[in-house]
Each structure stands twice: as C-alpha cells, then as structure tokens.
Design an enzyme around this catalytic site. Structure first.
Site, short mmCIF file in Angstrom:
data_model
loop_
_atom_site.label_atom_id
_atom_site.label_comp_id
_atom_site.label_asym_id
_atom_site.label_seq_id
_atom_site.Cartn_x
_atom_site.Cartn_y
_atom_site.Cartn_z
N ASP A 187 -12.69 2.04 -0.85
CA ASP A 187 -11.55 2.21 0.01
C ASP A 187 -12.69 3.23 1.42
O ASP A 187 -13.16 3.07 2.21
CB ASP A 187 -10.45 3.69 -0.56
N HIS A 188 -12.07 3.87 1.58
CA HIS A 188 -13.39 4.89 3.11
C HIS A 188 -14.19 5.68 2.42
O HIS A 188 -14.49 6.11 1.05
CB HIS A 188 -12.51 6.35 2.92
N CYS B 149 -3.86 2.51 -5.25
CA CYS B 149 -4.74 3.02 -4.47
C CYS B 149 -4.58 4.81 -4.88
O CYS B 149 -3.47 5.61 -4.42
CB CYS B 149 -4.34 3.75 -2.36
N TYR C 144 -15.15 5.20 8.02
CA TYR C 144 -15.65 3.61 7.57
C TYR C 144 -16.42 3.49 8.09
O TYR C 144 -17.76 2.14 8.63
CB TYR C 144 -14.14 2.61 8.15
N HIS D 22 -7.70 -0.16 -4.23
CA HIS D 22 -8.41 1.18 -3.53
C HIS D 22 -9.01 1.58 -4.24
O HIS D 22 -7.74 3.19 -4.46
CB HIS D 22 -7.73 1.24 -2.34
N HIS E 133 0.95 -0.89 -0.48
CA HIS E 133 -0.05 0.42 0.57
C HIS E 133 1.36 1.25 0.36
O HIS E 133 1.80 1.37 0.54
CB HIS E 133 -1.25 0.02 1.50
C1 DNO Z 1 -6.82 3.47 5.35
C2 DNO Z 1 -5.84 2.01 5.08
C3 DNO Z 1 -4.31 2.64 5.23
C4 DNO Z 1 -4.30 0.70 4.37
C5 DNO Z 1 -2.86 0.08 4.85
C6 DNO Z 1 -2.31 -0.81 4.33
O1 DNO Z 1 -7.79 3.36 5.56
O2 DNO Z 1 -5.97 2.67 3.29
O3 DNO Z 1 -4.51 1.77 6.64
O4 DNO Z 1 -4.56 -0.30 5.46
O5 DNO Z 1 -1.62 1.41 5.00
O6 DNO Z 1 -0.86 -1.23 5.03
#
Ligand code: DNO
Length: 393
Positions: A350-351, A276, A367, A303, A238
């Site tokens: 993702d978020h 991402c 989340y 993501h 990531h």
């Molecule tokens: C946040 C996430 C990150 C991700 C980590 C992966 O919401 O996208 O915390 O999970 O960095 O290791």
C-alpha cells in the site's frame, strides 16, 4: 503442498508514473496493481485498451495482478441520472477484463472523495515524512476554507471554536496547502477538486443518508457480482479512508459490521473484500485479526500498511511494522488462510513513507519508490520468517 506465499505487488499508475515498472520488479514484485486512469469514470474499458496496458506490464516481466480501481460513477452511488447506463458499462468492463485474464477488481463506494488526508508531509522524529489525518485541520478546511453549509453542526462546540482559532492563526500559504491537500484528485489523476466543484458534488447527497447509500451499494453488488462470478472475476471492495463520515457525506464501508452486511448482501464468492489494514485499522473498534478470521473466505486482495492513532481521533501512517495494527499476527493469519484455501493472495504494501531519495523525487502522495520498497521488504521478511518457522527451519 508447499506453503503459499503472498503474491507481491505494487501499485503502478500507468505510463506516466514516475516510478517505472523496472523499479517495481527490482523491488521484488511479480505483479502490479493498476488501472486505466485515462478512461473517464463510467466509460467502458475496451478490450483493446486493456490488452495494450497488459502488454506494457508484461514486457517488463510483470503480470497485471489486480485492477485498482475500476471506479464507480457517482450516479451509481447516488442512484441518480444515468446510473443504469453506468452499471451496464461496469459489467462490460468486467467482461473485458475477464477476457484479458485480469481476475481481481478493486473498487470503493465513498461518495465524492476517495481517501483524504490533511497533511502529506508530516515529519516523523527520524526524518521520514508521512501522511496524516488531523480532525482539527479537517474541521478548519470544512468550516472556514470551503465553508460547507451546515458544517458547524457536524462538530462539537469545542472543535468549532478550536477550528476558528486555528484558521485565524494560519498564514495564507498554510491555508492553501491544507486546501490543496484535502482536494487532491482521485489517485492516479492530476485533476484536483475545486471548492465549488466539491460543494456541488456534496450537495447531490443532501437527501442520501447511510441507509440509502448502503441500499445503493447492495443494489450495485446485486447487479455486478453475478456478472463477475460468471466471467471469473473477483470483486474486492476497499474500505472508506478514513473509516468515518467526512464533509457530511455518509460512509458505509468502515466497520466490521459494514463488511459483514456487504458480504451478506450477495453470498457469492465474487462479492469480496480488499482487506486494507491501514484503512480499517484507523478505527480502534475494528479488531483486524477477528475480521480476518470472520471474512477469511471472501478476502481477495490485501493492502498491508499501518496507522498510528491518538486519543483525539487523529492518525498518521506509520512504518509497516510500527503502528497499531498487529502486523506479525496479521501476516500469520494470512498464511493460514492461504494454506487452507490452497491459494496465494495478492498483496501490496500500500503506501510508503517518504525517505532518502523520495524526499527529492516527484511522486503521488503515499506512492514513493523507496518507502514502499522498505515496507514490502519488511513484510516479505516477516512472511519468510513465519513460513520457515512453520516448516521447522
Ligand atoms: C489510496 C488507495 C485508495 C484505493 C481506492 C480503491 O492510496 O488505497 O485510493 O485505491 O479507494 O478503490
């Protein structure tokens, strides 16, 4: 072959998550992205524990599609103390995950902190709330709240002066909120950092510059990627979030050149990326669609989220179809990649932004259920339209 759709997933933080698996299924997902958040960083994930978690997920009619994250111990990043032992443990966890059939493992290599924001309730004009990173607020935290030694050297004079003025104008409550926001624990954990804990962890990186951290990352990959390949697991690193150094700590997974170097460090397919769009997209010099084109064979997880940048280097998380990332083009590119690879790639929205019932329900920042469901629905609609247009329907 029918055009492959992305495998739709959402992150689930385990049995303590306030968003239940049933909601994730109702939102339209077939899988979840989760981790054994209760295992201390570095310890082996036992087969029993993995199998137990998998049973809970499957009982809800879902599959455990991706691990996020199998965290990398700080000793590995700084190559100190027990780093060899933690690498051996990491390999054992990968083998156990493979045995349970979980095939994609996400990790990151950000020293000390994972993602960082300065505001987790930034109000948009339409009433939604979102996550924001503001450089000035971050400088206030760094210089005047934790008072990191050497912090002022990392900012230009104007920002130092502006941070001082901002700090003076802030109430005690505003300072506390900022401190708590920046020091939120790792995702899925309730253990926040303390100022002293944070400063001492930062101090461990005093002599580690970006090239040292990259060397440590490449060495980690050289150790674990062959094991992953052997047992049939794909690793997906990531990017840094935000994708630039913070608190004087080096960050080496921020740019197109960084991703290129990581993939070159070990040419095997198991050494791949979590693409991402929100994290890479927070930098204007990351051309997201070019990057997808360049790295297409090695993207193992997506993501999809959006950020809106401003000229001062701040950004907030925008709706999935709203910010600077060209989401229609990105999804079109992903469809082509999946067709060429004859494979469906796991994706999560993702978020999400906070909206409607999210405002009054507890959740991990980023989340909430409804905001993520809206993001997923928008992405799913976009994908469906693109697939249908390709098929002439
Ligand atoms: C946040 C996430 C990150 C991700 C980590 C992966 O919401 O996208 O915390 O999970 O960095 O290791």
């Amino acid at each position: 072959m029918a055009v492959a759709r992305m495998e739709q997933t959402m992150r689930w933080f385990g049995p303590r998550d306030t968003v239940p698996l049933a909601a994730i299924r109702e939102a339209g997902c077939s899988g979840v992205v989760t981790a054994l958040h209760d295992v201390p960083v570095g310890e082996v994930w036992s087969l029993d524990h993995i199998e137990g978690r998998k049973r809970i997920v499957e009982a809800a009619g879902l599959t455990w599609s991706v691990v996020e994250s199998l965290p990398v111990h700080e000793d590995i990043k700084s190559r100190s103390n027990d780093w060899r032992r933690w690498i051996d443990n990491y390999k054992d966890s990968l083998r156990n995950l493979a045995e349970s059939g979980v095939g994609v493992v996400t990790y990151n290599f950000m020293p000390v902190l994972d993602w960082v924001r300065t505001d987790v309730g930034f109000l948009l004009p339409d009433g939604r709330k979102t996550l924001r990173f503001e450089r000035l607020a971050f400088a206030v935290f760094d210089q005047f709240i934790i008072q990191r030694p050497g912090a002022p050297d990392d900012y230009d004079d104007q920002l130092v002066a502006a941070a001082e003025a901002r700090f003076r104008a802030m109430s005690g409550r505003q300072r506390d909120t900022l401190a708590r926001t920046v020091m939120l624990g790792l995702p899925g954990s309730d253990d926040a950092f303390t100022p002293d804990g944070l400063l001492s962890q930062i101090a461990a990186y005093r002599d580690i510059g970006p090239s040292d951290l990259s060397a440590n990352l490449f060495e980690f990959i050289a150790e674990v990627a062959p094991v992953a390949a052997d047992c049939g697991v794909k690793l997906a690193i990531h990017p840094d979030d935000p994708p630039f150094p913070v608190l004087g700590l080096p960050r080496v997974v921020s740019t197109q050149a960084d991703a290129r170097a990581i993939l070159a460090a070990s040419a095997i397919d198991a050494n791949g990326l979590c693409f991402c769009t929100g994290s890479y997209g927070a930098r204007p010099d990351n051309p997201l669609r070019d990057m997808l084109e360049e790295f297409q064979d090695r993207v193992h997880f997506l993501h999809l989220r959006n950020t809106k940048r401003d000229d001062a280097g701040n950004f907030h998380e925008a709706g999935h179809l709203e910010g600077d990332a060209p989401m229609s083009g990105i999804v079109a590119d992903v469809l082509k990649i999946m067709a060429r690879r004859e494979q469906s790639l796991p994706m999560r929205p993702d978020h999400g932004l906070q909206m409607m019932d999210d405002h009054s329900k507890p959740h991990y920042p980023g989340y909430s259920a409804i905001g993520r469901m809206r993001g997923l629905a928008e992405l799913r609609g976009l994908e469906e339209a693109l697939v249908n247009l390709t098929n002439g329907r």
